[in-house]
Scaffold this active site. Sequence first.
Site, PDB file in Angstrom:
ATOM      1  N   CYS A 234     -15.050 -13.026   4.062  1.00  0.00           N
ATOM      2  CA  CYS A 234     -15.138 -13.787   2.814  1.00  0.00           C
ATOM      3  C   CYS A 234     -16.568 -14.161   2.425  1.00  0.00           C
ATOM      4  CB  CYS A 234     -14.315 -15.073   2.911  1.00  0.00           C
ATOM      5  SG  CYS A 234     -12.637 -14.847   3.492  1.00  0.00           S
TER       6      CYS A 234
ATOM      7  N   HIS B 146     -15.992 -22.939  -0.749  1.00  0.00           N
ATOM      8  CA  HIS B 146     -15.138 -21.783  -0.475  1.00  0.00           C
ATOM      9  C   HIS B 146     -13.745 -22.067  -1.025  1.00  0.00           C
ATOM     10  CE1 HIS B 146     -13.700 -18.200   1.424  1.00  0.00           C
ATOM     11  NE2 HIS B 146     -12.957 -18.829   2.312  1.00  0.00           N
TER      12      HIS B 146
ATOM     13  N   HIS C  40      -8.442 -15.665  -4.574  1.00  0.00           N
ATOM     14  CA  HIS C  40      -9.354 -15.336  -3.482  1.00  0.00           C
ATOM     15  C   HIS C  40      -9.737 -13.858  -3.589  1.00  0.00           C
ATOM     16  CE1 HIS C  40     -11.436 -15.175   0.155  1.00  0.00           C
ATOM     17  NE2 HIS C  40     -10.596 -15.810   0.962  1.00  0.00           N
TER      18      HIS C  40
END
Length: 213
Positions: free
Chosen positions: A22, A158, A198
């Site tokens: 990520c 995040h 995401h």
Amino acid sequence: LATRVSYELDLKGPSISVQTACSTSLVAVHMACRSLLGGECDMALAGAVSAQVPQNSGYLHQEGGIGSRDGHCRVFDAEASGTVFGNGVGIVVLKRLSDALRDGDTIRAVIKSTAINNDGSAKMGFTAPSVDGQAEVIESALRTAGAKGDDISLIQAHGTGTGVGDPIEIAALTQAFPPTTGREGFSPAGSGKSHLGHTGAGGGSAQTTHTGS
């Protein structure tokens, strides 16, 4: 991908493909900044892309899992039940500030500092960092920039909307900031994932370019 772009656009200098899950796009930005400061290049392209195939897909929700119960990513929200995945690409053009000013470039943002780390086996799990590890890298970035907590007006987090990740992130921010400020609740935190979902490897650059941070 990186070397293909360099070949097609006749770009010289370091051409490196990065894979850190990520954080991929933001680690690419960190490495690009280091190359610029080290004189390895005078301009850099940094970013990442994530594209799902097939486009139309779904999942079975599992309580406590990463997939959202209702198909919405509710970052830092009491109703959060997980994340949803999306497609995204983000890329930034980086130059040393002195060069950009000299060349009359349009400057969208100035990067004061970058920092990366890894907390090894101290993580909550293989895909979930530790509070201490996140706090340490935030503190490192603040020190390098010569900044204090009071100087930060927005945190682009995040923020996946999961019951494990979001609390870790808020706890790390809380741990990292008090040594430099006596105030509380002064720096709003958010995440572009509420709008985009995401986007995996492209998450960092897709979020920040989407929000204009």
